[in-house]
Design a protein around this motif. Structure first.
Motif, PDB file in Angstrom:
ATOM      1  N   THR A 327       0.794  -1.237   0.000  1.00 31.88           N
ATOM      2  CA  THR A 327       0.000   0.000   0.000  1.00 31.88           C
ATOM      3  C   THR A 327       0.823   1.282   0.000  1.00 31.88           C
ATOM      4  OG1 THR A 327      -0.160  -0.148   2.414  1.00 31.88           O
ATOM      5  CG2 THR A 327      -1.964  -1.104   1.122  1.00 31.88           C
ATOM      6  N   GLU A 328       2.132   1.194   0.338  1.00 28.03           N
ATOM      7  CA  GLU A 328       2.968   2.397   0.386  1.00 28.03           C
ATOM      8  C   GLU A 328       3.589   2.607  -0.998  1.00 28.03           C
ATOM      9  OE1 GLU A 328       3.665  -0.169   2.781  1.00 28.03           O
ATOM     10  OE2 GLU A 328       2.154   0.715   4.086  1.00 28.03           O
ATOM     11  N   VAL A 329       3.151   3.636  -1.702  1.00 25.46           N
ATOM     12  CA  VAL A 329       3.492   3.804  -3.111  1.00 25.46           C
ATOM     13  C   VAL A 329       3.851   5.256  -3.401  1.00 25.46           C
ATOM     14  CG1 VAL A 329       2.570   3.685  -5.469  1.00 25.46           C
ATOM     15  CG2 VAL A 329       2.011   1.892  -3.826  1.00 25.46           C
ATOM     16  N   GLY A 330       4.771   5.421  -4.370  1.00 25.24           N
ATOM     17  CA  GLY A 330       5.084   6.752  -4.885  1.00 25.24           C
ATOM     18  C   GLY A 330       5.200   6.695  -6.396  1.00 25.24           C
ATOM     19  N   THR A 331       4.922   7.820  -7.035  1.00 26.48           N
ATOM     20  CA  THR A 331       4.955   7.837  -8.505  1.00 26.48           C
ATOM     21  C   THR A 331       6.340   8.132  -9.055  1.00 26.48           C
ATOM     22  OG1 THR A 331       4.263  10.149  -8.464  1.00 26.48           O
ATOM     23  CG2 THR A 331       2.543   8.476  -8.722  1.00 26.48           C
ATOM     24  N   GLY A 332       7.232   8.696  -8.247  1.00 24.24           N
ATOM     25  CA  GLY A 332       8.573   8.992  -8.721  1.00 24.24           C
ATOM     26  C   GLY A 332       8.596  10.092  -9.760  1.00 24.24           C
ATOM     27  N   HIS A 333       9.792  10.397 -10.287  1.00 22.09           N
ATOM     28  CA  HIS A 333       9.964  11.382 -11.366  1.00 22.09           C
ATOM     29  C   HIS A 333       9.356  12.732 -10.977  1.00 22.09           C
ATOM     30  CE1 HIS A 333      11.028   7.805 -13.612  1.00 22.09           C
ATOM     31  NE2 HIS A 333       9.848   7.285 -13.314  1.00 22.09           N
ATOM     32  N   GLY A 334       9.584  13.124  -9.728  1.00 21.12           N
ATOM     33  CA  GLY A 334       9.056  14.397  -9.261  1.00 21.12           C
ATOM     34  C   GLY A 334       7.665  14.330  -8.694  1.00 21.12           C
ATOM     35  N   GLY A 335       7.061  13.126  -8.718  1.00 17.34           N
ATOM     36  CA  GLY A 335       5.724  12.959  -8.175  1.00 17.34           C
ATOM     37  C   GLY A 335       5.733  12.733  -6.671  1.00 17.34           C
ATOM     38  N   ASP A 336       4.549  12.528  -6.098  1.00 23.00           N
ATOM     39  CA  ASP A 336       4.384  12.446  -4.648  1.00 23.00           C
ATOM     40  C   ASP A 336       4.335  10.999  -4.150  1.00 23.00           C
ATOM     41  OD1 ASP A 336       3.967  15.308  -4.142  1.00 23.00           O
ATOM     42  OD2 ASP A 336       2.118  15.020  -5.301  1.00 23.00           O
ATOM     43  N   LEU A 337       4.573  10.860  -2.850  1.00 20.68           N
ATOM     44  CA  LEU A 337       4.223   9.643  -2.125  1.00 20.68           C
ATOM     45  C   LEU A 337       2.726   9.670  -1.841  1.00 20.68           C
ATOM     46  CD1 LEU A 337       7.148   9.649   0.458  1.00 20.68           C
ATOM     47  CD2 LEU A 337       6.836   7.961  -1.358  1.00 20.68           C
ATOM     48  N   ASN A 338       2.101   8.496  -1.768  1.00 20.56           N
ATOM     49  CA  ASN A 338       0.679   8.510  -1.407  1.00 20.56           C
ATOM     50  C   ASN A 338       0.517   8.718   0.100  1.00 20.56           C
ATOM     51  OD1 ASN A 338       1.198   5.991  -0.294  1.00 20.56           O
ATOM     52  ND2 ASN A 338      -0.148   4.861  -1.675  1.00 20.56           N
ATOM     53  N   GLU A 339      -0.702   8.938   0.516  1.00 21.51           N
ATOM     54  CA  GLU A 339      -0.952   9.276   1.922  1.00 21.51           C
ATOM     55  C   GLU A 339      -0.531   8.171   2.865  1.00 21.51           C
ATOM     56  OE1 GLU A 339      -4.946  10.496   2.564  1.00 21.51           O
ATOM     57  OE2 GLU A 339      -4.896  12.115   1.070  1.00 21.51           O
ATOM     58  N   VAL A 340      -0.744   6.923   2.457  1.00 22.93           N
ATOM     59  CA  VAL A 340      -0.368   5.798   3.327  1.00 22.93           C
ATOM     60  C   VAL A 340       1.143   5.798   3.546  1.00 22.93           C
ATOM     61  CG1 VAL A 340      -0.357   3.303   3.574  1.00 22.93           C
ATOM     62  CG2 VAL A 340      -2.333   4.433   2.546  1.00 22.93           C
ATOM     63  N   ALA A 341       1.904   5.984   2.475  1.00 24.53           N
ATOM     64  CA  ALA A 341       3.358   5.982   2.591  1.00 24.53           C
ATOM     65  C   ALA A 341       3.847   7.112   3.495  1.00 24.53           C
ATOM     66  CB  ALA A 341       3.982   6.098   1.204  1.00 24.53           C
ATOM     67  N   LEU A 342       3.281   8.287   3.353  1.00 26.01           N
ATOM     68  CA  LEU A 342       3.707   9.418   4.172  1.00 26.01           C
ATOM     69  C   LEU A 342       3.492   9.151   5.657  1.00 26.01           C
ATOM     70  CD1 LEU A 342       2.382  12.373   1.977  1.00 26.01           C
ATOM     71  CD2 LEU A 342       4.781  11.813   2.456  1.00 26.01           C
ATOM     72  N   LYS A 343       2.345   8.595   5.989  1.00 25.38           N
ATOM     73  CA  LYS A 343       2.055   8.303   7.393  1.00 25.38           C
ATOM     74  C   LYS A 343       2.982   7.210   7.933  1.00 25.38           C
ATOM     75  CE  LYS A 343      -2.821   9.706   7.625  1.00 25.38           C
ATOM     76  NZ  LYS A 343      -2.694  10.677   6.518  1.00 25.38           N
ATOM     77  N   VAL A 344       3.210   6.175   7.122  1.00 25.93           N
ATOM     78  CA  VAL A 344       4.070   5.078   7.565  1.00 25.93           C
ATOM     79  C   VAL A 344       5.506   5.551   7.757  1.00 25.93           C
ATOM     80  CG1 VAL A 344       5.104   2.887   6.853  1.00 25.93           C
ATOM     81  CG2 VAL A 344       2.641   3.244   6.584  1.00 25.93           C
ATOM     82  N   PHE A 345       6.009   6.343   6.838  1.00 21.83           N
ATOM     83  CA  PHE A 345       7.382   6.834   6.967  1.00 21.83           C
ATOM     84  C   PHE A 345       7.532   7.797   8.147  1.00 21.83           C
ATOM     85  CE2 PHE A 345       8.168   5.608   2.420  1.00 21.83           C
ATOM     86  CZ  PHE A 345       9.223   4.746   2.695  1.00 21.83           C
ATOM     87  N   LYS A 346       6.534   8.592   8.393  1.00 24.81           N
ATOM     88  CA  LYS A 346       6.604   9.505   9.540  1.00 24.81           C
ATOM     89  C   LYS A 346       6.728   8.716  10.839  1.00 24.81           C
ATOM     90  CE  LYS A 346       4.238  13.364  11.781  1.00 24.81           C
ATOM     91  NZ  LYS A 346       3.031  14.216  11.810  1.00 24.81           N
TER      92      LYS A 346
END
Length: 366
Positions: A327-346
């Motif tokens: 569920t923790e995903v990012g688009t890369g190439h200047g794109g964003d992390l998704n909300e799940v990834a941001l919360k998990v990394f925090k």
């Protein structure tokens, strides 16, 4: 007079050797380089057929000659030679192999294993089939280990591959899978595939908070390739294994033949696929785009403590698969992390950094 004892003239003998060499070179697989023809010092095909100076060839001599021929000319050329030789024996009713080894059992002589029977059936006695099957297994093992940078492990695993070739359910087509699945081999391959690419040089220029955030992101990083039309859905909810092996996925659109598609789709069902090698992800992306399917490499992040369910993807060189959602995903190439990834990394960084800080480093560096 016994025709088996007729001595060929030196000129006839040399001509037969040269003719055999030319035929072998024609039968070789594309890209395989034949050993040069060296006259009497390399008369493998002629020596195998028993026509060299009228000698009779027993099974052990034949097996040794076949091993040499496989190294010199490859498996396909050796197989075709055996088939031609069997056809000539049938036509003349003159068997080439006159003896079987004493240790061969009745079962071995009448019912060789499927791999041996299917791969090189025509003309070769069971003892020779076993030799060829073992050689194929050894070659496959060496290739797999080399692909994983484990060439030094070959000596210790060689007998394992030879033993696998003797199993009744092993064929030339599935011996690679059997090797990768073996309990002594799979953990070694999996450990290599779970190791990340080397960090790019720019990572060494980061300091302080940026460096800690970058290192954490990089240590969790995997790559996933998907048709570009799927990017928004994957970013929102991650990789769903229930969508593996469905129409429009890589296993569907990248398959060359209908048979390949059926096998690949079947093997992909209920799995999500990733790799730690960006180079392999780029190859998958390229294969999709060659079929005019726009594709995107996405970033999937998996914490080290949650990797115990990851499995080896046997159909790829460095791929991995899992039956669990990612569920923790990012688009890369200047794109964003998704909300799940941001919360998990925090949480993973003990709330030292805000979601904005984490996302900024990601967008700048990935």
């Amino acid at each position: 007079m016994d025709r088996d004892l007729v001595q060929p003239s030196p000129a006839t003998d040399a001509m037969q050797r040269a003719k055999d060499h030319v035929q072998f070179a024609a039968d070789m697989e594309p890209g395989t380089q034949a050993l040069p023809y060296l006259g009497d010092s390399r008369g493998l095909p002629t020596r195998l057929s028993g026509s060299h100076k009228g000698e009779r060839v027993n099974a052990s001599v034949r097996a040794a000659a076949i091993q040499q021929m496989q190294r010199a000319y490859g498996n396909r050329a050796t197989r075709r030679f055996l088939q031609r030789q069997a056809a000539m024996r049938t036509a003349t009713s003159r068997p080439v192999v006159h003896t079987e080894p004493a240790q061969a059992t009745a079962t071995e002589l009448t019912d060789p294993a499927p791999m041996q029977r299917e791969a090189y059936t025509v003309g070769a006695p069971p003892v020779v089939q076993r030799v060829i099957a073992a050689n194929v297994a050894e070659q496959k093992l060496r290739t797999i280990l080399d692909q994983h940078g484990l060439g030094g492990e070959y000596g210790g695993l060689r007998d394992t591959a030879r033993a696998l070739a003797e199993q009744p359910d092993v064929t030339e087509e599935n011996i690679g899978d059997k090797i990768k699945e073996h309990r002594d081999i799979m953990p070694k391959l999996l450990a290599v595939r779970l190791t990340s690419d080397e960090k790019p040089a720019k990572a060494g220029q980061l300091q302080g908070a940026d460096k800690e955030i970058y290192d954490t992101l990089f240590d969790w990083l995997f790559y996933h390739v998907t048709p570009t039309t799927n990017v928004a859905a994957v970013k929102e909810s991650g990789l769903d294994p229930n969508k593996g092996g469905t129409d429009g996925g890589i296993s569907d659109v990248s398959s060359v033949t209908a048979q390949d598609r059926e096998r690949n789709v079947s093997r992909s069902k209920k799995y999500s696929f990733v790799t730690r090698r960006e180079s392999e992800a780029k190859q998958y992306k390229g294969s999709l785009e060659q079929k005019r399917v726009p594709a995107t490499i996405m970033h999937v992040f998996i914490s080290p403590e949650y990797r115990n369910t990851i499995e080896l993807d046997k159909d790829s060189q460095q791929g991995l698969k899992d039956k669990h959602a990612m569920t923790e995903v990012g688009t890369g190439h200047g794109g964003d992390l998704n909300e799940v990834a941001l919360k998990v990394f925090k949480r993973a960084m003990r709330n030292k950094y805000s979601e904005d800080q984490i996302n900024t480093v990601y967008k700048q560096q990935f």
